[in-house]
Design an enzyme around this catalytic site. Structure first.
Site, short mmCIF file in Angstrom:
data_model
loop_
_atom_site.label_atom_id
_atom_site.label_comp_id
_atom_site.label_asym_id
_atom_site.label_seq_id
_atom_site.Cartn_x
_atom_site.Cartn_y
_atom_site.Cartn_z
N TRP A 138 0.88 -1.17 0.00
CA TRP A 138 0.00 0.00 0.00
C TRP A 138 0.92 1.22 0.00
CZ3 TRP A 138 -2.03 2.81 4.73
CH2 TRP A 138 -3.09 3.68 4.40
N ASP A 220 -0.28 -4.73 9.88
CA ASP A 220 -1.31 -3.83 9.37
C ASP A 220 -2.51 -4.70 9.01
OD1 ASP A 220 -2.93 -1.99 8.21
OD2 ASP A 220 -1.57 -1.47 6.57
N LYS A 256 -13.09 -0.99 6.14
CA LYS A 256 -13.60 -1.92 5.12
C LYS A 256 -14.58 -2.91 5.73
CE LYS A 256 -9.83 -0.20 3.30
NZ LYS A 256 -9.45 0.45 2.08
N1 PLP Z 1 -3.56 -0.41 5.35
C1 PLP Z 1 -3.87 -0.91 4.16
C2 PLP Z 1 -3.08 -2.04 3.62
C3 PLP Z 1 -4.92 -0.36 3.44
O1 PLP Z 1 -5.22 -0.85 2.23
C4 PLP Z 1 -5.65 0.73 3.99
C5 PLP Z 1 -6.74 1.37 3.23
O2 PLP Z 1 -6.82 1.36 2.05
C6 PLP Z 1 -5.28 1.20 5.24
C7 PLP Z 1 -4.23 0.61 5.90
C8 PLP Z 1 -5.93 2.38 5.89
O3 PLP Z 1 -7.23 2.30 6.17
P1 PLP Z 1 -8.02 3.54 6.78
O4 PLP Z 1 -8.87 4.07 5.69
O5 PLP Z 1 -8.80 2.92 7.89
O6 PLP Z 1 -7.06 4.53 7.28
#
Ligand code: PLP
Length: 408
Positions: A138, A220, A256
């Site tokens: 990400w 994560d 999500k």
């Molecule tokens: N980590 C990963 C791998 C993600 O894909 C995402 C969101 O796309 C997040 C963290 C962060 O999520 P949030 O929207 O809750 O900050």
């Protein structure tokens, strides 16, 4: 002249730019496979029925008010969020050696965790500790750790493009070579963007090297429930590491799996050796939160806490998560079978083998450009597609377009 004259224009964030381009596209056939959010088969966002129900309960509850939450967040949210990650019978919870910080989404949990590690891990304000991020990952991981002050951000092998699978040997070699006490960001499940996770046996090998080499796991967990449809299965890796005695961080996002994207609900779980260590860590987390967002918002945390503490609502939520996970699985098999019956060159088994919200199609940047420019199908330059962008109505069009992009 403006005092801001020297400010350079920053490039837009790719995934948000893609969505903006999609919105502006007037073509009726357009499809957005870029955005990282769930969509129904009608292509619409989905408010989970359990969330709607709990929102109404909250609205009707006259005992609630809008006072500040404690700096570390809503206690019943923090405890139950961590319980979902670590499991009901977690030895760490029983031994009272976990702590939690309510955060602004998973991103907030990562950012607060990164800030803590820079301030206090492996020496005081040690910005030289290597931070390892999977290649690819990400895209925000890198920036979050850079902004927290880390100077030595590295990548570890993860994706084997030729094999379209995990490069386990490359990953293990990188861990063997990493300086002791390096920090490793690990995707708890449903790796973004590749949709490829280590198997339990591979996780065991990873944990063994990390333990022997004193490497710090920072999990994560943004897609718990999305990978397999089961919360417990998707938390296997984190729980295994805890059972192996690791001290670790786990950043959770409820964006999500609760569909609470804009409520910013996240949690950072700290697992330590004993209660005393964890309490000192939390006291420092309080300092960090105080100057970052001071205290977190309550609505999303209330929704999650209410759901997780009622057996009936909890069951409904698990059912809602399964609905989303099952739709993703269906779109995977439907896309794969269409590409195979079209005879699209290449192998497409990876589409059903990959898990979670995304699929790493293997389309190269030129093919992606063709998809966007000629077909009005929007996807990330990496070839990542959001499976939820597919619907029973656009599957044929998307499959035919991929076929054309690959064969043209
Ligand atoms: N980590 C990963 C791998 C993600 O894909 C995402 C969101 O796309 C997040 C963290 C962060 O999520 P949030 O929207 O809750 O900050």
């Amino acid at each position: 002249a403006s005092i801001f004259t020297a400010v350079p224009r920053a490039p837009p964030v790719a995934v948000f730019k893609l969505t903006a381009d999609f919105r502006e596209d007037g073509d009726a056939r357009k499809v957005n496979l870029g955005v990282g959010a769930y969509r129904t088969d009608e292509g619409q966002p989905w408010v989970l029925p359990v969330v709607k129900k709990v929102e109404q309960m909250i609205a009707n509850d006259n005992s609630l008010n809008h006072e500040y939450l404690p700096i570390l967040g809503l206690p019943e949210f923090r405890a139950n969020a961590s319980r979902i990650a670590l499991g009901d019978d977690s030895p760490a919870i029983k031994e009272n050696r976990i702590g939690s910080v309510q955060s602004l989404g998973g991103t907030g949990a990562l950012r607060i965790g990164a800030e803590f590690l820079r301030r206090w891990y492996n020496g005081n304000n040690n910005t030289a500790t290597p931070v390892y991020i999977s290649a690819p990952s990400w895209e925000n991981h890198n920036s979050v750790f850079v902004d927290a002050g880390f100077k030595d951000i590295r990548t570890y092998h993860y994706w084997d493009a030729a094999k379209r699978g995990l490069d386990l040997q490359g990953l293990l070699d990188d861990m063997e070579k990493a300086p002791e006490f390096s920090i490793f960001i690990l995707h708890a499940c449903a790796h973004n963007p590749t949709g490829t996770d280590p198997t339990p046996d591979q996780w065991k090998q990873i944990a063994a090297v990390m333990k022997r080499r004193f490497l710090f796991p920072f999990f994560d967990s943004a897609y718990q429930g999305f990978a397999s449809g089961s919360l417990d299965k998707d938390a296997w890796a984190v729980r295994y590491f805890v059972s192996e005695g690791f001290e670790l961080f786990c950043a959770q996002s409820f964006s999500k799996n609760f569909g609470l994207y804009n409520e910013r609900v996240g949690n950072l779980t700290v697992v330590g050796k004993d209660a005393d260590n964890v309490q000192r860590v939390l006291s420092q987390m309080e300092k960090i939160v105080r100057t970052t967002w001071s205290n977190p918002p309550s609505q999303g945390a209330r929704i999650v806490a209410t759901t997780l503490t009622s057996p009936q609502l909890f069951a409904e939520w698990k059912d809602n998560v399964k609905t989303m996970a099952d739709r993703v699985l269906l779109m995977r098999s439907e896309l794969r079978s269409r590409l195979e019956s079209l005879g699209t060159p290449g192998t497409w088994n990876h589409i059903t083998e990959q898990i979670g919200m995304f699929s790493f199609t293997g389309l190269n940047p030129k093919q992606v450009e063709y998809m966007i420019k000629e077909k009005h199908i929007y996807l990330m330059a990496s070839g990542r597609i959001n499976m939820c962008g597919l619907t029973t109505k656009n599957l044929d069009y998307v499959a035919k377009s991929i076929h054309e992009a690959v064969t043209k």
